[in-house]
Design an enzyme around this catalytic site. Structure first.
Site, PDB file in Angstrom:
ATOM      1  N   TYR B 130       0.720  -1.299   0.137  1.00  0.00           N
ATOM      2  CA  TYR B 130       0.111  -0.135  -0.051  1.00  0.00           C
ATOM      3  C   TYR B 130       0.596   1.302  -0.007  1.00  0.00           C
ATOM      4  O   TYR B 130       1.886   1.412   0.917  1.00  0.00           O
ATOM      5  CB  TYR B 130      -0.957   0.157   1.138  1.00  0.00           C
ATOM      6  CG  TYR B 130      -1.901   1.011   1.044  1.00  0.00           C
ATOM      7  CD1 TYR B 130      -2.991   0.947   0.411  1.00  0.00           C
ATOM      8  CD2 TYR B 130      -1.749   2.158   1.674  1.00  0.00           C
ATOM      9  CE1 TYR B 130      -4.052   1.828   0.261  1.00  0.00           C
ATOM     10  CE2 TYR B 130      -2.639   3.137   1.720  1.00  0.00           C
ATOM     11  CZ  TYR B 130      -3.620   3.162   0.834  1.00  0.00           C
ATOM     12  OH  TYR B 130      -4.496   4.230   0.707  1.00  0.00           O
ATOM     13  N   GLN B 259      10.146  14.513  12.956  1.00  0.00           N
ATOM     14  CA  GLN B 259       9.199  13.807  13.165  1.00  0.00           C
ATOM     15  C   GLN B 259       7.768  14.499  13.215  1.00  0.00           C
ATOM     16  O   GLN B 259       6.971  14.070  12.867  1.00  0.00           O
ATOM     17  CB  GLN B 259       9.273  12.758  14.526  1.00  0.00           C
ATOM     18  CG  GLN B 259      10.124  11.873  14.588  1.00  0.00           C
ATOM     19  CD  GLN B 259      10.081  10.931  13.337  1.00  0.00           C
ATOM     20  OE1 GLN B 259       8.756  10.168  13.412  1.00  0.00           O
ATOM     21  NE2 GLN B 259      11.035  10.544  12.524  1.00  0.00           N
ATOM     22  N   HIS B 262       5.664  15.158  10.240  1.00  0.00           N
ATOM     23  CA  HIS B 262       5.057  14.161   9.641  1.00  0.00           C
ATOM     24  C   HIS B 262       3.482  14.160   9.516  1.00  0.00           C
ATOM     25  O   HIS B 262       2.861  14.434   8.839  1.00  0.00           O
ATOM     26  CB  HIS B 262       5.548  12.787  10.020  1.00  0.00           C
ATOM     27  CG  HIS B 262       6.487  11.954   9.373  1.00  0.00           C
ATOM     28  ND1 HIS B 262       6.520  11.562   8.127  1.00  0.00           N
ATOM     29  CD2 HIS B 262       7.785  11.812   9.709  1.00  0.00           C
ATOM     30  CE1 HIS B 262       7.552  11.239   7.768  1.00  0.00           C
ATOM     31  NE2 HIS B 262       8.466  11.132   8.864  1.00  0.00           N
ATOM     32  N   GLU B 327       9.707   4.079  18.283  1.00  0.00           N
ATOM     33  CA  GLU B 327       9.972   3.768  16.895  1.00  0.00           C
ATOM     34  C   GLU B 327      11.470   4.191  16.538  1.00  0.00           C
ATOM     35  O   GLU B 327      12.035   3.287  16.151  1.00  0.00           O
ATOM     36  CB  GLU B 327       9.095   4.628  15.985  1.00  0.00           C
ATOM     37  CG  GLU B 327       8.984   4.163  14.648  1.00  0.00           C
ATOM     38  CD  GLU B 327       8.234   5.020  13.717  1.00  0.00           C
ATOM     39  OE1 GLU B 327       7.589   6.062  13.958  1.00  0.00           O
ATOM     40  OE2 GLU B 327       8.175   4.860  12.386  1.00  0.00           O
ATOM     41  N   HIS B 328      12.011   5.413  16.962  1.00  0.00           N
ATOM     42  CA  HIS B 328      12.878   5.832  16.547  1.00  0.00           C
ATOM     43  C   HIS B 328      13.831   6.402  17.753  1.00  0.00           C
ATOM     44  O   HIS B 328      13.358   7.174  18.608  1.00  0.00           O
ATOM     45  CB  HIS B 328      13.111   7.132  15.608  1.00  0.00           C
ATOM     46  CG  HIS B 328      12.455   6.822  14.237  1.00  0.00           C
ATOM     47  ND1 HIS B 328      11.138   7.290  14.137  1.00  0.00           N
ATOM     48  CD2 HIS B 328      12.642   6.088  13.206  1.00  0.00           C
ATOM     49  CE1 HIS B 328      10.661   6.794  12.746  1.00  0.00           C
ATOM     50  NE2 HIS B 328      11.745   6.220  12.332  1.00  0.00           N
ATOM     51  N   ASP B 361      15.686   7.487   7.101  1.00  0.00           N
ATOM     52  CA  ASP B 361      14.338   7.559   6.410  1.00  0.00           C
ATOM     53  C   ASP B 361      14.844   7.036   4.998  1.00  0.00           C
ATOM     54  O   ASP B 361      13.758   6.583   4.165  1.00  0.00           O
ATOM     55  CB  ASP B 361      13.565   8.775   6.597  1.00  0.00           C
ATOM     56  CG  ASP B 361      12.932   8.813   8.005  1.00  0.00           C
ATOM     57  OD1 ASP B 361      12.601   7.785   8.512  1.00  0.00           O
ATOM     58  OD2 ASP B 361      12.695  10.136   8.449  1.00  0.00           O
ATOM     59  N   HIS B 420      -2.759 -40.900  17.419  1.00  0.00           N
ATOM     60  CA  HIS B 420      -1.436 -40.585  17.363  1.00  0.00           C
ATOM     61  C   HIS B 420      -0.706 -41.743  17.553  1.00  0.00           C
ATOM     62  O   HIS B 420       0.196 -41.962  16.861  1.00  0.00           O
ATOM     63  CB  HIS B 420      -1.510 -39.503  18.329  1.00  0.00           C
ATOM     64  CG  HIS B 420      -2.097 -38.082  18.003  1.00  0.00           C
ATOM     65  ND1 HIS B 420      -3.173 -37.854  17.814  1.00  0.00           N
ATOM     66  CD2 HIS B 420      -1.377 -37.126  17.625  1.00  0.00           C
ATOM     67  CE1 HIS B 420      -3.556 -36.783  17.383  1.00  0.00           C
ATOM     68  NE2 HIS B 420      -2.283 -36.222  17.213  1.00  0.00           N
TER      69      HIS B 420
END
Lengths: 430, 430
Positions: B130, B259, B262, B327-328, B361, B420
């Site tokens: 996507y 950041q 964004h 995340e970072h 990035d 089994h």
């Protein structure tokens, strides 16, 4: 049992329906699970106690009602027969050996631009293992979940298991002792998964929840995916046996029944190129069924979901197997290697005439928690990776940043992200 | 912006609230996504066309309205400035080099019991990527998703991207050309994820769906998890900068803004041990904001979600970083190595004063698709593993089955699974 011939004109359509007809999560289950999760999240232990009283007939009133102690596990282990103890220890040793070698290597290197790059794998802090009660309380599943978590280096491993009307399963407790689990909560169902994921006053939250369970447990894991990590969404168990005429029909019938006896919704499929062999196996299934204490379950499964597919040539089998992407695939042929090469989608493959699937359920070593419902197209069996995560890292000095920074600045500006560009240009004086 | 002192008596409580307050999926979004998925599943392309007209203002009436052709991508690539083309190629080369080395090794060995064991990694058959339209249409994201899929060996790679009022993004098309993508559908939102997962008459289904998106896209992936594999449930982007006083405040302010620009819901956090430095950075953020075309977004993000935490000693920072599991994480200190060792939970770590997050990035090589919202506790960044799955295999001959079979029989009988046991005992004459 459904009998199909690949040479019949309607085969493609009938087979496509089988592939498509994988049962999905039920909307009613989804709604009631969502309610249970919400209750446990907002009311914690109080909700847990209510659901446990209602669904398991077990009262969590005193402190000691909540947990099974390490002493109980040790006592269960000590009480085992010598044979069973040795069998569990052999299973544990072999599972451990297979999974310890799965721990991935870290990376750390400097490339030609002078940039240091790498990745480190670390275990999660805490893992919650679900162990079903009742029909599916399997010590082997406890080992298959706990040992990879241990091999990954997880420090806190928690078990949640329902104890219907207070009853515990000695074998499961003994397996917990072998795996060194000392935090066992007597809770089950969706409410147990919620407690593990959100945490309550008594139960600290975990980071990953794994383990088999019924439709409520599976749906709870699905809904909580993202709040915690989960191993997979598990559905009914499946086996696909690809067998030529040179097999003993009794062995193959027993293999088909070994899945069928798990649950009425389990599915056993045989692909063979010999009609006489197919008929003999079908007859022999009748005999096998009569020998089983699990007859009723196995018969329901075989009647409702069992399939025999007769192909003209076993060379057709791998394409069918790839479309089915089954949890277990047996290749009961003289030379299974070329067929293994051609099978792209399967949870686990059992090669040759002397490798019944059941050997993988207990003592072979690879994990028996495997993707079902065609999920082997994209998912793998449980492994140490389910209990670990990777952190990448990057280190540049001024020279390295000068070497690759201008390209990043150009891209950041083109993407309309000027602060991204600024954070680089400020450092290299552009 | 929130300013906290770790020495304040209320700090622990305030910090715990920050950790807890990760935004989750919205119930309204979940309901409308569920409706969209159901429509696409039952009505296919017709529903896709309706949603695309309604949400993107793009009409899918003619055949050529549905797809972007390889020719358009090549033309977009040819029309790029030399600088941008080189920058995209450098990024692609470095991402490829990093990810190709991630392809895991197969296993195949015989153990001391004579059992052959192993595992094979195979790519999924088809991956759907996507690529958002509008604000977040990033060619870098296309590369970060497509190149690992390619490195994994995926044969069919499909891109779905919305084209609001028909508008395409030249850079994204050029990146598709570089990545060798030739199946691009002009669809977006939850409806695109549904089409990729279920398939329609025009669009063959895929096995894995990856890539960033808005809340609808993220919720659609969450709901379809299990029908297809997904990379992760992504939330707003985050950066945690750990910086001592010896940094240039301008650099650190730029990093925080990288950041913040964004999305208004992005979060930038600074941990430092020097109050004067903290104040200088905060002032400098004001200056940086004034320089940005993305000022409005960055200002909203910083005002609503920005945090500065003043600690007594930077030795406190790793514990805070592990709780945030960001995340970072930038470690802007002279010797970042001990701090890297202490950080257990982070998507990606950027070491030293010359490694701004933005370099990761675009051109560093490791993936920029990383776990957000504290999911680094259990999840990893995107990698070739997201496009592959592992099939284990087991092969025993009669002698090997005789060696380990009896233990499996004992366990199967103890678990109440006689079929089994039968499938093994029949083969070894027990």
């Amino acid at each position: 049992m459904l009998f199909l011939r690949s040479s019949d004109p309607g085969f493609e359509k009938a087979f496509a329906r089988i592939v498509r007809e994988r049962r999905e999560s039920d909307e009613d289950v989804a709604r009631s699970v969502s309610r249970i999760l919400g209750e446990v999240r907002s009311r914690g232990d109080e909700a847990l106690a209510e659901f446990t009283a209602r669904f398991d007939g077990h009262s969590l009133s005193q402190d000691e009602d909540w947990r099974i102690g390490a002493d109980d596990c040790r006592a269960a282990y000590d009480a085992l027969s010598r044979d069973l103890r040795d069998a569990l220890e052999l299973a544990a040793d072999r599972i451990r050996a297979y999974h310890e070698a799965q721990v991935p290597a870290d990376r750390d290197y400097r490339d030609e631009a002078g940039v240091r790059l790498g990745a480190r794998w670390r275990p999660v802090d805490a893992a919650g293992l679900y162990v079903p009660g009742g029909r599916a309380a399997y010590p082997s599943s406890l080992l298959m979940n706990a040992i990879p978590a241990r091999a990954a280096g997880v420090e806190r491993i928690v078990v949640a298991t329902p104890t219907p009307r207070g009853a515990t399963n000695t074998l499961v407790l003994a397996a917990a002792h072998i795996a060194g689990i000392d935090e066992i909560w007597r809770i089950g169902g969706a409410q147990a998964i919620a407690a593990l994921a959100y945490g309550t006053k008594r139960i600290a939250p975990v980071d990953v929840v794994t383990g088999p369970g019924n439709a409520w447990v599976a749906e709870a894991k699905r809904q909580l995916y993202g709040v915690v990590g989960i191993d997979m969404v598990a559905g009914p168990s499946e086996i696909l046996v690809i067998a030529d005429r040179d097999n003993d029909p009794e062995w193959i019938a027993a293999d088909l029944m070994s899945q069928a006896e798990h649950d009425p919704s389990s599915q056993s499929i045989l692909i063979t190129d010999c009609e006489i062999f197919a008929d003999t196996v079908a007859d022999r299934v009748g005999v096998e069924l009569g020998m089983l204490e699990t007859e009723r379950t196995a018969r329901d499964s075989w009647n409702d979901h069992g399939i025999i597919i007769l192909v003209e040539d076993l060379a057709e089998a791998p394409a069918l197997a790839n479309a089915l992407a089954a949890e277990h695939v047996e290749l009961a042929v003289a030379d299974p290697e070329p067929m293994l090469d051609a099978i792209r989608h399967a949870g686990s493959v059992f090669l040759g005439r002397h490798t019944p699937e059941a050997i993988g359920d207990y003592v072979a070593g690879p994990n028996h928690v495997l993707p079902t419902g065609r999920r082997a197209r994209f998912a793998s069996g449980l492994s140490v990776l389910d209990f670990m995560k990777r952190t990448s890292f990057i280190e540049a000095d001024e020279a390295a940043l000068k070497a690759i920074g201008p390209a990043a600045i150009a891209l950041a500006e083109a993407e309309g992200l000027p602060a991204h560009a600024r954070s680089i240009s400020a450092r290299i004086g552009l």
